[in-house]
Design an enzyme around this catalytic site. Sequence first.
Site, mmCIF file in Angstrom:
data_model
loop_
_atom_site.group_PDB
_atom_site.id
_atom_site.type_symbol
_atom_site.label_atom_id
_atom_site.label_comp_id
_atom_site.label_asym_id
_atom_site.label_seq_id
_atom_site.Cartn_x
_atom_site.Cartn_y
_atom_site.Cartn_z
ATOM 1 N N SER A 105 0.807 -1.206 0.000
ATOM 2 C CA SER A 105 0.000 0.000 0.000
ATOM 3 C C SER A 105 0.852 1.273 0.000
ATOM 4 O O SER A 105 1.501 1.579 -0.985
ATOM 5 C CB SER A 105 -0.954 -0.038 1.196
ATOM 6 O OG SER A 105 -1.958 0.923 1.067
ATOM 7 N N ASP A 158 9.789 5.566 -10.466
ATOM 8 C CA ASP A 158 9.358 6.254 -11.691
ATOM 9 C C ASP A 158 10.142 7.537 -11.937
ATOM 10 O O ASP A 158 10.385 7.915 -13.085
ATOM 11 C CB ASP A 158 7.865 6.569 -11.615
ATOM 12 C CG ASP A 158 6.993 5.373 -11.964
ATOM 13 O OD1 ASP A 158 7.553 4.272 -12.173
ATOM 14 O OD2 ASP A 158 5.754 5.530 -12.023
ATOM 15 N N LYS A 187 -0.854 -4.264 -3.255
ATOM 16 C CA LYS A 187 -2.161 -3.704 -2.902
ATOM 17 C C LYS A 187 -2.262 -2.296 -3.461
ATOM 18 O O LYS A 187 -1.663 -1.371 -2.934
ATOM 19 C CB LYS A 187 -2.372 -3.675 -1.394
ATOM 20 C CG LYS A 187 -3.745 -3.120 -1.039
ATOM 21 C CD LYS A 187 -3.971 -3.025 0.437
ATOM 22 C CE LYS A 187 -5.347 -2.440 0.698
ATOM 23 N NZ LYS A 187 -5.451 -1.048 0.231
#
Length: 433
Positions: A302, A313, A327
């Site tokens: 999460s 990224d 998740k």
Amino acid sequence: MKLIANLKQTSLMFALSTSLALPVLGWGAEPDAEQQEPVAALPLEELRMFAEVYGRIKDAYVEPVDDRELLQDAIRGMLAGLDPHSSYLEPEAFDSLQVHTSGEFGGLGIEVGMEDGFVRVIAPIDDTPAQRAGIKAGDLIIKIDDMPMQGLGLNEAVEMMRGEIGSEIRLTIVRDGVEKPFEVKLVRDAIKVVSVKHKLLEPGYGYLRITQFQLNTAADLRKALAGMGEEQPLKGLVLDLRNNPGGVLQAAVDVVDTFIDEGLVVYTEGRLPSSQLKFSATSETPAPTLPLVVLINGGSASASEIVAGALQDHHRAVLMGTNSFGKGSVQTVLPLGSDRGLKLTTARYFTPKGRSIQAQGIQPDLMVEEGRLTEVVHDDFIKERDLAGHLENGGVMEQVKNGDNGLAERDFQLYQALNLLKALNIVSSGNQD
């Protein structure tokens, strides 16, 4: 009502309540006309079947059944059929939901979910009875005391694991690689989760572990960074997110903002307009260029995956370890009256490049399994200095010391992360010459 953004591994936390203060959505706010979906006609055949099943249970079940109990069970069944994280919160579970934002609660210290009718351990929390007893991410709990878990809901399992501080509980565990189920005895305790822990691995190389994302996590992290850099500037940092089950979404965003000074951090998409959110970094960034290695594993979930995915990224950190939990959904708590609630999956979250983590997780840049370093013993080699009549060095002889292998023996993944930081520092220094 205001959306309190919180992404947590919403399988309940055994320590125990449910999860951290989850998002609260204003229910009843109508979507824009353009976004309204056509209302489908109710399936009359299924409604007739529901009424028939209800009637047959009332008439033919071996014992009389209360109407209220049947309807409550129907609500539980509706939510359980949606996904592993949606659930019906009865009064005690609804009340305990408020506890986790403070980081203090009572129980065992395990983050869990349901899998094939059993309780699956997502991650043990640091410095809790579960972690001290050796409970591991991925363990299946098949029995609590003498009660089998098969067929019980997650809320029921949680209730069974709650109890008075100091009382004992027995968990029967199935673990990959272990031939037979085994029993673990634990003593319930008051759990106070310290969100941020830090230390210097070596002069100039810091270690910072986030155990769980709480409201004060980012502030504590920045204080820790400043403290570690007081004696000398940091050359690199290991950010440890292993076995971190998640927590407050805004805390995860603020942690990423500590290391990047612009760009998208995470965004969510759902059917309601209030479920469509974007979070971006600010220019107030204490460590925008500090070399960074992030450790993740199957217990990183999460909010941990938000941080890892955003830093990956933005090419801001090297991710090391094993694949994360996966998740990528947001749960919203919707009050039902004054003492009950509905925990409902309302959105998915995405990394800055649009990757959905749901059921896939974050893949590290460097796969490093948990392991143990063992020294290979060689026969002593004859060296130049052992030869008769060898030339002397002509300079000051320096005693070469071998590095301390203690870290490698205790935590091989962290040892590799430190080595990578040193290599990055060497390459960076070489580029500046």
